[in-house]
Design an enzyme around this catalytic site. Structure first.
Site, PDB file in Angstrom:
ATOM      1  N   ASP A  39       0.847  -1.188   0.000  1.00 44.60           N
ATOM      2  CA  ASP A  39       0.000   0.000   0.000  1.00 44.60           C
ATOM      3  C   ASP A  39       0.885   1.242   0.000  1.00 44.60           C
ATOM      4  OD1 ASP A  39      -1.698   2.111   0.412  1.00 44.60           O
ATOM      5  OD2 ASP A  39      -2.900   1.074   1.933  1.00 44.60           O
ATOM      6  N   TYR A 128      -1.339  16.655  -9.862  1.00 43.70           N
ATOM      7  CA  TYR A 128      -0.954  15.311 -10.316  1.00 43.70           C
ATOM      8  C   TYR A 128       0.404  15.367 -11.023  1.00 43.70           C
ATOM      9  CZ  TYR A 128      -0.930  11.252 -13.489  1.00 43.70           C
ATOM     10  OH  TYR A 128      -0.574  10.135 -14.207  1.00 43.70           O
ATOM     11  N   LYS A 132       3.911  13.516  -9.976  1.00 45.78           N
ATOM     12  CA  LYS A 132       4.597  12.560 -10.857  1.00 45.78           C
ATOM     13  C   LYS A 132       6.033  13.028 -11.144  1.00 45.78           C
ATOM     14  CE  LYS A 132       3.191   9.330 -12.573  1.00 45.78           C
ATOM     15  NZ  LYS A 132       3.170   7.903 -12.114  1.00 45.78           N
TER      16      LYS A 132
HETATM   17  P1  NDP Z   1      -4.817   3.047 -13.042  1.00 43.76           P
HETATM   18  O1  NDP Z   1      -5.509   4.181 -12.380  1.00 43.76           O
HETATM   19  O2  NDP Z   1      -5.546   2.161 -13.977  1.00 43.76           O
HETATM   20  O3  NDP Z   1      -4.170   2.103 -11.943  1.00 43.76           O
HETATM   21  C1  NDP Z   1      -3.496   2.650 -10.854  1.00 43.76           C
HETATM   22  C2  NDP Z   1      -2.998   1.528  -9.983  1.00 43.76           C
HETATM   23  O4  NDP Z   1      -2.422   2.126  -8.835  1.00 43.76           O
HETATM   24  C3  NDP Z   1      -4.084   0.567  -9.507  1.00 43.76           C
HETATM   25  O5  NDP Z   1      -3.580  -0.754  -9.585  1.00 43.76           O
HETATM   26  C4  NDP Z   1      -4.263   0.949  -8.060  1.00 43.76           C
HETATM   27  O6  NDP Z   1      -4.522  -0.160  -7.225  1.00 43.76           O
HETATM   28  C5  NDP Z   1      -2.865   1.429  -7.719  1.00 43.76           C
HETATM   29  N1  NDP Z   1      -2.898   2.242  -6.523  1.00 43.76           N
HETATM   30  C6  NDP Z   1      -3.602   3.385  -6.312  1.00 43.76           C
HETATM   31  N2  NDP Z   1      -3.411   3.772  -5.032  1.00 43.76           N
HETATM   32  C7  NDP Z   1      -2.573   2.863  -4.478  1.00 43.76           C
HETATM   33  C8  NDP Z   1      -2.013   2.701  -3.201  1.00 43.76           C
HETATM   34  N3  NDP Z   1      -2.268   3.546  -2.197  1.00 43.76           N
HETATM   35  N4  NDP Z   1      -1.200   1.643  -2.969  1.00 43.76           N
HETATM   36  C9  NDP Z   1      -0.933   0.746  -3.952  1.00 43.76           C
HETATM   37  N5  NDP Z   1      -1.440   0.840  -5.165  1.00 43.76           N
HETATM   38  C10 NDP Z   1      -2.254   1.890  -5.425  1.00 43.76           C
HETATM   39  O7  NDP Z   1      -3.527   3.676 -13.747  1.00 43.76           O
HETATM   40  P2  NDP Z   1      -2.848   3.306 -15.135  1.00 43.76           P
HETATM   41  O8  NDP Z   1      -2.600   1.850 -15.196  1.00 43.76           O
HETATM   42  O9  NDP Z   1      -3.611   3.967 -16.213  1.00 43.76           O
HETATM   43  O10 NDP Z   1      -1.459   4.095 -14.990  1.00 43.76           O
HETATM   44  C11 NDP Z   1      -0.209   3.426 -15.000  1.00 43.76           C
HETATM   45  C12 NDP Z   1       0.908   4.455 -14.963  1.00 43.76           C
HETATM   46  O11 NDP Z   1       0.843   5.279 -16.118  1.00 43.76           O
HETATM   47  C13 NDP Z   1       0.892   5.412 -13.772  1.00 43.76           C
HETATM   48  O12 NDP Z   1       2.202   5.663 -13.387  1.00 43.76           O
HETATM   49  C14 NDP Z   1       0.276   6.677 -14.336  1.00 43.76           C
HETATM   50  O13 NDP Z   1       0.680   7.812 -13.618  1.00 43.76           O
HETATM   51  C15 NDP Z   1       0.842   6.647 -15.740  1.00 43.76           C
HETATM   52  N6  NDP Z   1       0.046   7.369 -16.724  1.00 43.76           N
HETATM   53  C16 NDP Z   1      -1.294   7.114 -16.844  1.00 43.76           C
HETATM   54  C17 NDP Z   1      -2.047   7.802 -17.763  1.00 43.76           C
HETATM   55  C18 NDP Z   1      -3.511   7.548 -17.915  1.00 43.76           C
HETATM   56  O14 NDP Z   1      -4.116   8.150 -18.812  1.00 43.76           O
HETATM   57  N7  NDP Z   1      -4.120   6.663 -17.120  1.00 43.76           N
HETATM   58  C19 NDP Z   1      -1.434   8.810 -18.655  1.00 43.76           C
HETATM   59  C20 NDP Z   1      -0.016   8.968 -18.459  1.00 43.76           C
HETATM   60  C21 NDP Z   1       0.677   8.272 -17.531  1.00 43.76           C
HETATM   61  P3  NDP Z   1      -5.998  -0.709  -6.890  1.00 43.76           P
HETATM   62  O15 NDP Z   1      -6.535  -1.268  -8.157  1.00 43.76           O
HETATM   63  O16 NDP Z   1      -5.708  -1.729  -5.848  1.00 43.76           O
HETATM   64  O17 NDP Z   1      -6.734   0.495  -6.369  1.00 43.76           O
END
Ligand code: NDP
Length: 298
Positions: A39, A128, A132
């Site tokens: 977490d 955000y 990042k």
């Molecule tokens: P998602 O929002 O689909 O997934 C985020 C993940 O982070 C989930 O697995 C979630 O877990 C996990 N998470 C959130 N809070 C916590 C926490 N406190 N502890 C552990 N895990 C946590 O994101 P994406 O897959 O779309 O993004 C992947 C990467 O790409 C990230 O680094 C993001 O910043 C980057 N990115 C994303 C973009 C987008 O359009 N989505 C654009 C550009 C970059 P759970 O499912 O358990 O809540």
């Protein structure tokens, strides 16, 4: 190769579970994993996981991605997107492990209309983006061998994203307004996960390739044109919709106020990544059409 994947239930994390599996022994963790702390709200607890599992590669697909909510939860976004990756990087450095981490075009201010290279000046315009950027800086400062992949507009059949929101709204409403002056490349989590696995293999042979790279699908579009492609694709498949793409009105960002400011220019120049790793990044339409087939075909 022993790999630990954090954030395994997100759009990207889910695809990484598939793409990383052939590389070695993969431990995929999510917020509520029982065996190992994962977490990111408790950054220091992650050290126990890395020290206990002693991976060769740490992959961080976890992030606080709620861009608008981050404006009112800036401390939480910072903890998850900056402090926690900093702990992973510190522990990776101590182990001699590699860290694969993801970032965003939101580290830039989105001015102009040229694609940005990796060395372009950073200047995030929302909480955000600032969180990042701080995460990237913590990884680079740790001294661990790392790949930081900055990407844009991520989508996947599994998880929440813009395309799926459009499909839902188009089934409920007879018109929509979508911004047409933010330009970027929708990038499939599938593609991102696959090129990540290839890049890790190459990095094993050529450690000098470590660093920060831009990775996005080829081409560019606006949110409006992207929405039209999704709705046209759904209509062609006979999906029940209350509107057609001609009912989607193109509007300006200034006419769609949101808590977080959005960069207008999300174009990323991916030349350095493609050359370094000898990979091709296909056009964004290819991935979007695959997602639609996966979501909507029988
Ligand atoms: P998602 O929002 O689909 O997934 C985020 C993940 O982070 C989930 O697995 C979630 O877990 C996990 N998470 C959130 N809070 C916590 C926490 N406190 N502890 C552990 N895990 C946590 O994101 P994406 O897959 O779309 O993004 C992947 C990467 O790409 C990230 O680094 C993001 O910043 C980057 N990115 C994303 C973009 C987008 O359009 N989505 C654009 C550009 C970059 P759970 O499912 O358990 O809540």
């Amino acid at each position: 190769m022993r790999i630990v994947l954090f954030g395994s239930r997100g759009q990207l994390g889910w695809e990484l579970q598939r793409a990383l599996a052939p590389l070695g022994q993969l431990t995929a963790l999510s917020t509520d994993s029982r065996d190992w702390p994962a977490d990111f709200r408790q950054p220091e607890s992650l050290a126990q996981t890395v020290r206990g599992l002693r991976p060769d590669v740490v992959v961080n697909a976890a992030a606080y991605t709620a861009v608008d909510r981050a404006e009112s939860e800036a401390d939480l976004a910072y903890t998850i997107n900056a402090t926690a990756p900093g702990v992973l990087a510190r522990e990776a450095a101590a182990l001699g492990a590699t860290l694969l981490h993801y970032s965003t075009d939101y580290v830039f201010d989105g001015s102009g209309d040229a694609p940005r290279g990796e060395d372009a000046p950073v200047a995030p315009i929302n909480a955000y983006g600032r969180s990042k950027l701080a995460g990237e800086e913590a990884v680079r400062a740790s001294g661990c061998r790392h790949l930081i992949l900055r990407t844009s507009w991520v989508f996947a059949a599994r998880g929440g994203n813009f395309a799926k929101t459009m499909l839902r709204l188009a089934a409920e409403r007879d018109s929509l307004r979508v911004v047409a002056d933010q330009i970027g490349a929708p990038t499939g989590a599938e593609l991102l996960a696959d090129v990540s696995a290839h890049a890790l293999r190459t990095l094993e042979r050529e450690p000098g390739l470590a660093g920060t790279y831009h990775v996005a699908a080829a081409g560019e579009t606006s949110w409006h044109a992207y929405a039209c492609r999704v709705i046209d694709g759904a209509a062609a498949r006979g999906w029940p919709l209350k509107l057609a793409s001609r009912d989607i009105q193109a509007i300006a960002t200034r006419d769609y106020p949101t808590p977080a400011a959005r960069p207008l220019n999300s174009r990323l120049d991916t030349t350095r990544f493609r050359r370094a790793f000898g990979l091709t990044l296909p056009p964004w339409q290819q991935g979007v059409d695959r997602m639609l087939a996966e979501l909507l075909d029988d």
